[in-house]
Design a protein around this motif. Structure first.
Motif, PDB file in Angstrom:
ATOM      1  N   PRO A  38       0.840  -1.204   0.000  1.00 29.40           N
ATOM      2  CA  PRO A  38       0.000   0.000   0.000  1.00 29.40           C
ATOM      3  C   PRO A  38       0.872   1.250   0.000  1.00 29.40           C
ATOM      4  O   PRO A  38       1.955   1.246   0.562  1.00 29.40           O
ATOM      5  CB  PRO A  38      -0.801  -0.112   1.302  1.00 29.40           C
ATOM      6  CG  PRO A  38       0.016  -0.988   2.169  1.00 29.40           C
ATOM      7  CD  PRO A  38       0.750  -1.935   1.281  1.00 29.40           C
ATOM      8  N   PRO A  39       0.399   2.313  -0.633  1.00 34.38           N
ATOM      9  CA  PRO A  39       1.213   3.534  -0.668  1.00 34.38           C
ATOM     10  C   PRO A  39       1.119   4.292   0.655  1.00 34.38           C
ATOM     11  O   PRO A  39       0.320   3.946   1.516  1.00 34.38           O
ATOM     12  CB  PRO A  39       0.564   4.340  -1.795  1.00 34.38           C
ATOM     13  CG  PRO A  39      -0.845   3.880  -1.806  1.00 34.38           C
ATOM     14  CD  PRO A  39      -0.852   2.457  -1.371  1.00 34.38           C
ATOM     15  N   ILE A  40       1.952   5.313   0.787  1.00 36.70           N
ATOM     16  CA  ILE A  40       1.899   6.191   1.966  1.00 36.70           C
ATOM     17  C   ILE A  40       1.453   7.555   1.471  1.00 36.70           C
ATOM     18  O   ILE A  40       2.009   8.093   0.511  1.00 36.70           O
ATOM     19  CB  ILE A  40       3.288   6.280   2.633  1.00 36.70           C
ATOM     20  CG1 ILE A  40       3.654   4.911   3.205  1.00 36.70           C
ATOM     21  CG2 ILE A  40       3.269   7.312   3.752  1.00 36.70           C
ATOM     22  CD1 ILE A  40       5.048   4.854   3.757  1.00 36.70           C
ATOM     23  N   ILE A  41       0.440   8.097   2.112  1.00 27.97           N
ATOM     24  CA  ILE A  41      -0.162   9.329   1.600  1.00 27.97           C
ATOM     25  C   ILE A  41       0.057  10.456   2.602  1.00 27.97           C
ATOM     26  O   ILE A  41       0.046  10.249   3.808  1.00 27.97           O
ATOM     27  CB  ILE A  41      -1.665   9.095   1.317  1.00 27.97           C
ATOM     28  CG1 ILE A  41      -2.228  10.221   0.475  1.00 27.97           C
ATOM     29  CG2 ILE A  41      -2.468   8.924   2.590  1.00 27.97           C
ATOM     30  CD1 ILE A  41      -3.609   9.911  -0.053  1.00 27.97           C
ATOM     31  N   SER A  42       0.302  11.651   2.087  1.00 29.43           N
ATOM     32  CA  SER A  42       0.362  12.822   2.962  1.00 29.43           C
ATOM     33  C   SER A  42      -0.373  13.953   2.271  1.00 29.43           C
ATOM     34  O   SER A  42      -0.353  14.073   1.041  1.00 29.43           O
ATOM     35  CB  SER A  42       1.809  13.213   3.253  1.00 29.43           C
ATOM     36  OG  SER A  42       2.444  13.624   2.061  1.00 29.43           O
ATOM     37  N   ALA A  78      -5.562   6.356  -0.140  1.00 29.79           N
ATOM     38  CA  ALA A  78      -5.275   5.950  -1.514  1.00 29.79           C
ATOM     39  C   ALA A  78      -4.823   4.502  -1.552  1.00 29.79           C
ATOM     40  O   ALA A  78      -4.378   3.932  -0.557  1.00 29.79           O
ATOM     41  CB  ALA A  78      -4.173   6.846  -2.109  1.00 29.79           C
ATOM     42  N   ARG A  79      -4.966   3.888  -2.734  1.00 28.93           N
ATOM     43  CA  ARG A  79      -4.388   2.553  -2.934  1.00 28.93           C
ATOM     44  C   ARG A  79      -3.801   2.488  -4.335  1.00 28.93           C
ATOM     45  O   ARG A  79      -4.212   3.226  -5.230  1.00 28.93           O
ATOM     46  CB  ARG A  79      -5.440   1.460  -2.737  1.00 28.93           C
ATOM     47  CG  ARG A  79      -6.543   1.467  -3.742  1.00 28.93           C
ATOM     48  CD  ARG A  79      -7.466   0.299  -3.518  1.00 28.93           C
ATOM     49  NE  ARG A  79      -8.603   0.369  -4.423  1.00 28.93           N
ATOM     50  CZ  ARG A  79      -9.521  -0.569  -4.538  1.00 28.93           C
ATOM     51  NH1 ARG A  79      -9.441  -1.642  -3.788  1.00 28.93           N
ATOM     52  NH2 ARG A  79     -10.510  -0.457  -5.392  1.00 28.93           N
ATOM     53  N   ALA A  80      -2.831   1.573  -4.509  1.00 30.01           N
ATOM     54  CA  ALA A  80      -2.142   1.447  -5.789  1.00 30.01           C
ATOM     55  C   ALA A  80      -2.805   0.368  -6.622  1.00 30.01           C
ATOM     56  O   ALA A  80      -3.236  -0.665  -6.106  1.00 30.01           O
ATOM     57  CB  ALA A  80      -0.670   1.102  -5.545  1.00 30.01           C
ATOM     58  N   SER A 124       0.327  14.098  -1.654  1.00 29.06           N
ATOM     59  CA  SER A 124       1.526  13.405  -2.131  1.00 29.06           C
ATOM     60  C   SER A 124       1.414  11.933  -1.820  1.00 29.06           C
ATOM     61  O   SER A 124       1.080  11.561  -0.697  1.00 29.06           O
ATOM     62  CB  SER A 124       2.768  13.939  -1.425  1.00 29.06           C
ATOM     63  OG  SER A 124       3.132  15.168  -1.941  1.00 29.06           O
ATOM     64  N   ILE A 125       1.678  11.090  -2.813  1.00 26.66           N
ATOM     65  CA  ILE A 125       1.631   9.647  -2.603  1.00 26.66           C
ATOM     66  C   ILE A 125       3.037   9.095  -2.753  1.00 26.66           C
ATOM     67  O   ILE A 125       3.709   9.357  -3.750  1.00 26.66           O
ATOM     68  CB  ILE A 125       0.703   8.957  -3.616  1.00 26.66           C
ATOM     69  CG1 ILE A 125      -0.693   9.558  -3.532  1.00 26.66           C
ATOM     70  CG2 ILE A 125       0.636   7.464  -3.345  1.00 26.66           C
ATOM     71  CD1 ILE A 125      -1.649   8.986  -4.536  1.00 26.66           C
ATOM     72  N   GLY A 126       3.456   8.346  -1.761  1.00 25.75           N
ATOM     73  CA  GLY A 126       4.771   7.730  -1.856  1.00 25.75           C
ATOM     74  C   GLY A 126       4.656   6.249  -1.608  1.00 25.75           C
ATOM     75  O   GLY A 126       3.604   5.738  -1.230  1.00 25.75           O
ATOM     76  N   THR A 127       5.760   5.531  -1.862  1.00 28.81           N
ATOM     77  CA  THR A 127       5.771   4.089  -1.599  1.00 28.81           C
ATOM     78  C   THR A 127       6.587   3.819  -0.356  1.00 28.81           C
ATOM     79  O   THR A 127       7.507   4.563  -0.035  1.00 28.81           O
ATOM     80  CB  THR A 127       6.376   3.306  -2.768  1.00 28.81           C
ATOM     81  OG1 THR A 127       7.629   3.912  -3.097  1.00 28.81           O
ATOM     82  CG2 THR A 127       5.466   3.366  -3.977  1.00 28.81           C
ATOM     83  N   SER A 128       6.244   2.728   0.298  1.00 26.38           N
ATOM     84  CA  SER A 128       7.000   2.375   1.502  1.00 26.38           C
ATOM     85  C   SER A 128       8.349   1.827   1.085  1.00 26.38           C
ATOM     86  O   SER A 128       8.497   1.184   0.058  1.00 26.38           O
ATOM     87  CB  SER A 128       6.232   1.348   2.321  1.00 26.38           C
ATOM     88  OG  SER A 128       6.047   0.184   1.559  1.00 26.38           O
ATOM     89  N   LYS A 129       9.349   2.038   1.899  1.00 21.85           N
ATOM     90  CA  LYS A 129      10.714   1.635   1.539  1.00 21.85           C
ATOM     91  C   LYS A 129      10.884   0.144   1.589  1.00 21.85           C
ATOM     92  O   LYS A 129      11.659  -0.446   0.861  1.00 21.85           O
ATOM     93  CB  LYS A 129      11.721   2.300   2.503  1.00 21.85           C
ATOM     94  CG  LYS A 129      11.652   3.802   2.499  1.00 21.85           C
ATOM     95  CD  LYS A 129      12.314   4.395   1.276  1.00 21.85           C
ATOM     96  CE  LYS A 129      12.228   5.911   1.326  1.00 21.85           C
ATOM     97  NZ  LYS A 129      12.666   6.537   0.109  1.00 21.85           N
ATOM     98  N   SER A 177      -4.887  -4.776  -6.961  1.00 18.59           N
ATOM     99  CA  SER A 177      -4.585  -3.527  -6.260  1.00 18.59           C
ATOM    100  C   SER A 177      -4.014  -3.831  -4.891  1.00 18.59           C
ATOM    101  O   SER A 177      -4.082  -4.965  -4.407  1.00 18.59           O
ATOM    102  CB  SER A 177      -5.855  -2.694  -6.098  1.00 18.59           C
ATOM    103  OG  SER A 177      -6.738  -3.365  -5.235  1.00 18.59           O
ATOM    104  N   SER A 178      -3.447  -2.796  -4.269  1.00 19.80           N
ATOM    105  CA  SER A 178      -2.954  -2.951  -2.901  1.00 19.80           C
ATOM    106  C   SER A 178      -4.095  -2.647  -1.942  1.00 19.80           C
ATOM    107  O   SER A 178      -5.194  -2.259  -2.348  1.00 19.80           O
ATOM    108  CB  SER A 178      -1.811  -1.968  -2.663  1.00 19.80           C
ATOM    109  OG  SER A 178      -2.336  -0.654  -2.608  1.00 19.80           O
ATOM    110  N   THR A 179      -3.815  -2.816  -0.639  1.00 25.70           N
ATOM    111  CA  THR A 179      -4.790  -2.368   0.362  1.00 25.70           C
ATOM    112  C   THR A 179      -4.696  -0.850   0.467  1.00 25.70           C
ATOM    113  O   THR A 179      -3.741  -0.242  -0.032  1.00 25.70           O
ATOM    114  CB  THR A 179      -4.485  -2.994   1.727  1.00 25.70           C
ATOM    115  OG1 THR A 179      -3.111  -2.711   2.030  1.00 25.70           O
ATOM    116  CG2 THR A 179      -4.711  -4.489   1.709  1.00 25.70           C
ATOM    117  N   PHE A 180      -5.657  -0.255   1.139  1.00 20.73           N
ATOM    118  CA  PHE A 180      -5.669   1.200   1.252  1.00 20.73           C
ATOM    119  C   PHE A 180      -4.574   1.688   2.186  1.00 20.73           C
ATOM    120  O   PHE A 180      -4.181   1.009   3.129  1.00 20.73           O
ATOM    121  CB  PHE A 180      -7.025   1.691   1.751  1.00 20.73           C
ATOM    122  CG  PHE A 180      -7.985   1.976   0.631  1.00 20.73           C
ATOM    123  CD1 PHE A 180      -9.048   1.116   0.384  1.00 20.73           C
ATOM    124  CD2 PHE A 180      -7.819   3.077  -0.192  1.00 20.73           C
ATOM    125  CE1 PHE A 180      -9.922   1.365  -0.660  1.00 20.73           C
ATOM    126  CE2 PHE A 180      -8.688   3.323  -1.243  1.00 20.73           C
ATOM    127  CZ  PHE A 180      -9.742   2.464  -1.476  1.00 20.73           C
TER     128      PHE A 180
END
Lengths: 551, 185
Positions: free
Chosen positions: A334-338, A406-408, A350-355, A418-421
């Motif tokens: 799942p993405p990381i949203i701010s 958000a989800r990818a 802004s949507i980012g991905t977890s490392k 898709s990913s989870t939210f």
């Protein structure tokens, strides 16, 4: 002399064919006619006609040349042959390279001119021969084991896994035909009658090369008598919480079952894979018509599964083989949203991905789009957009709290994976500059109007006081006896019984001072007076009920 | 005369373009599959330094190394051919090597799946183009892989021969990956 010799040598070297017969004695040897190349699998044959009469033995020799070779070489198996056909199967050549052949007649020491064939690609002109057929009988099925045409390293070496087989099966007595097309060289024909003769013929095809081979000879076999134990039927497999549930039907109980699996790619290998079947852990010996096995035991791939029943010493034949494909669980993290409210009435997201993506390098090949869901905190009505990783949601209400998650999704994915939210982020929308002005104007106006109303109210109350409650100055002598009693009391508090205080002057000579009592219930002074005109009481009619005169 | 064929040519172009377009959607999957295959190949032990004496003269066709020589419509056929042929090579007898059978099985499974997925598209293309023999890129590829097979056979499937082949196949995947990237833009 030398010049003549030189010229002759030159002629000989160039090999002008029209000179040679003269050297041999005048007879022109004809080359072979109607030369044909026949290639079936790995058998290469050269055929020709030669209808000339000859007293002596006539031989034929052939040569070949490929693009890689510089010069003509002798064709193996076709040197000094007496018949009008020769076999050059031992020739090792790349069957996808163009090759040129030529052949000539030899008689004694004279040779005919070369008859050259057009260049050709062996694999293109080659025909597919019949496949090898091996049959085994069951009670209601026939096990067909085919071997592809040609040997393993020959003409069809590159096409081994591309062969398609067309099998024609018929019952010997009734003649009812069934035509089957399969990619598997090991194929079982089911639903047959026990103890019956069946015949079949097979041909191999290479559809991508547009080739159809010759039929094999007809092979016949008898099915066995009916087995006591039928094979299990109706096999199906369902994924279930990290396991696969394998189920089948069986008409009898108190029977033990075992299940086996096989890699699907082994089925297109013509080699016998009978020994390649492996038992499924957890399904090796079960008493029910179902069993379960771990999903981890079967990494992503395509498999075949079969089940067999056994009771005591008897075993059934194997069930029909069930094809089974496990899908790779594509894990999309799942993405990381701010979110932040920066501009007027809008939210910057802004949507980012977890490392820590475990299968990192594989997932980075997938292109992602993001489904963003946002809603007003109070109303819970959701709205969605598909966006890239950095964007602004405009036209939001100022000072309201909006929440975003958000989800990818895999871009253009047919399976809609898709990913989870992501985490939910809530932000209050800052008002814009324009609305800030309006807001302050509004506040200013409100304040002003409050003050204005307050002033007006005060003014009105002053007016009322002025009109209805005047401040009269009585003479001081009376004043000392009449305490200031504002007349507005008459209007403003009518409930009290107001008695007008009256002074009755009766006798001017003797002015008797009666002590006034301040009570409002009506004691009044009486002053006696001689004026006849003035005698009498002056009193308020309304309040004279209890007037008493005292002397 | 030309009018008669204009429709066929137009139809052919439409279909191959449509197929080429639909093909691009799975390219990310192909690239990840190539990674899997390369990873598995690298797990097969044995280094080429022990086998310096052995040489293989087969050269991969120029158009595979140089994507500019190919058309986008060729990509499907070329990819299928590579997966198909590499599958065929590793289906052969490698008992003289010390390779782990499970790894080879995984490799074969991956190649088999990729091959299968492309098969229907390839069959449609072949139906339309009607002549694979006219496609010199595919012919060159077949020539190349045939020579690899011959090399293995000539060396009796020895350990060194397999290692040389393995190294060559790893290079094949690098080129294929480059090809797919080139046409995905």
């Amino acid at each position: 002399m030398l010049g003549l010799l030189g010229a002759a040598a030159l002629v000989l070297v160039t090999g002008a064919p029209w000179l040679l017969p003269e050297a041999a004695g005048g007879k022109t040897l004809k080359p072979p006619q109607n030369v044909e190349v026949i290639m079936i699998d790995d058998s290469f044959t050269l055929k020709w006609n030669w209808s000339e009469h000859s007293t002596t033995d006539v031989f034929f020799s052939a040569a070949y040349k490929t693009a890689e070779m510089g010069d003509w070489e002798e064709l193996p198996g076709c040197q000094h042959v007496t018949s009008t056909t020769c076999d050059f199967s031992s020739l090792e050549t790349n069957v996808y390279s163009e090759i040129q052949l030529r052949i000539r007649t030899e008689e004694g020491s004279s040779t005919s001119p070369w008859h050259e064939l057009d260049a050709f690609t062996p694999a293109k002109i080659a025909q597919i021969g019949p496949p090898g057929v091996h049959l085994e009988a069951e009670d209601k099925a026939i096990v067909i084991m085919l071997s592809p045409p040609g040997t393993e390293e020959s003409m069809w070496a590159l096409e081994h896994s591309s062969f398609r087989y067309n099998i024609i099966v018929w019952e010997n007595s009734s003649g009812l035909e069934e035509s089957i097309t399969t990619a598997y060289p090991n194929y079982n024909v089911y639903n047959l009658s026990p103890d019956t003769t069946y015949c079949l013929k097979v041909r191999a095809e290479l559809p991508l090369l547009k080739k159809i081979g010759f039929y094999s000879p007809v092979f016949c076999i008898n099915t066995t008598v009916e087995n006591k134990l039928p094979p299990p039927s109706n096999i199906h497999i369902h994924p279930r919480d990290g396991f696969f549930a394998l189920q089948w039907d069986y008409p009898y109980d108190k029977v033990a079952f075992q299940a086996q699996w096989l890699y699907a790619f082994l089925k297109i290998n013509p080699e016998s894979y009978e020994d390649k079947w492996k038992p499924i852990p957890g399904c090796a010996n079960v008493q029910t018509t179902q069993c379960a096995f771990h999903q981890n035991d079967f990494p992503k791939g395509i498999y075949f599964i079969r089940v067999q029943a056994s009771k005591g010493n008897h075993t059934s034949f194997w069930s029909e083989e069930k094809r089974f494909a496990t899908e790779k669980q594509t894990v999309i993290p799942p993405p990381i949203i701010s979110a932040k409210s920066i501009n007027a009435n809008s939210l910057h997201v802004s949507i980012g991905t977890s490392k820590d993506s475990g299968n990192g390098s594989v997932d980075s090949y997938y292109s992602l789009v993001y489904e963003v869901v946002f809603w007003e905190n109070s109303s819970h009505s959701e709205r969605k957009r598909l966006e890239k990783t950095d964007f602004t949601i405009p036209d939001l209400k100022a000072l309201m709290v909006y929440c975003v998650k958000a989800r990818a999704l895999l871009k253009d994915d047919k399976q809609n994976r898709s990913s989870t939210f992501s985490n939910t982020v809530c932000e209050e929308i800052q008002p814009g500059n324009a609305s800030k002005v309006w807001l302050s104007v509004g506040i200013g106006t409100a304040l002003f109007s409050i003050i204005a109303v307050f002033c007006i109210m005060k003014f009105i109350s002053e007016c009322i006081k002025y009109v209805f409650c005047p401040s009269n100055k009585l003479p001081s002598t009376i004043d000392e006896y009449f305490p200031e009693q504002p007349l507005c009391n008459l209007l403003l508090s009518p409930s009290e019984e107001q008695m007008e205080r009256c002074f009755i002057i009766e006798n001017m000579n003797s002015l008797t001072t009666v002590v006034e009592s301040g009570h409002s219930d009506g004691d009044h002074k009486r002053y006696s007076s001689q004026t006849s005109q003035d005698s009498g009481n002056y009193s308020n009619e309304d309040e004279n009920n209890e007037s008493k005169t005292s002397e | 005369m030309a009018n008669r064929y204009i429709f066929q040519i137009a139809l052919l172009l439409c279909i191959t373009t449509a197929l080429a377009e639909s093909y691009t959607l799975d390219q990310s999957q192909q690239k990840s599959s190539i990674l899997v295959c390369q990873d598995l190949l690298n797990q097969l032990n044995g280094s080429a330094t022990d086998c310096l004496k052995q040489r293989m003269n087969s050269k991969i066709p120029e158009e595979i190394k140089n994507p500019q020589l190919l058309q986008k419509e060729d990509l499907v056929l070329v990819t299928y051919e590579l997966f198909q042929q590499i599958f065929g090579i590793f289906s052969r007898n490698f008992s003289r090597t010390s390779w782990n059978e499970t790894i080879v099985e995984k490799l074969l499974m991956e190649l088999y799946q990729q091959k299968n997925q492309l098969k229907t598209t390839v069959e449609e293309i072949i139906k339309e183009t009607n002549d694979i023999w006219g496609n010199k890129h595919i012919l060159n590829l077949k020539k190349y892989y045939f020579s690899l097979m011959r090399y293995l056979k000539a060396n009796k499937y020895s350990s060194c021969a397999w290692i040389i082949i393995k190294t060559e196949i790893i290079r094949n995947f690098v080129y294929l990956d480059k090809l797919i990237s080139y046409f995905s833009n």
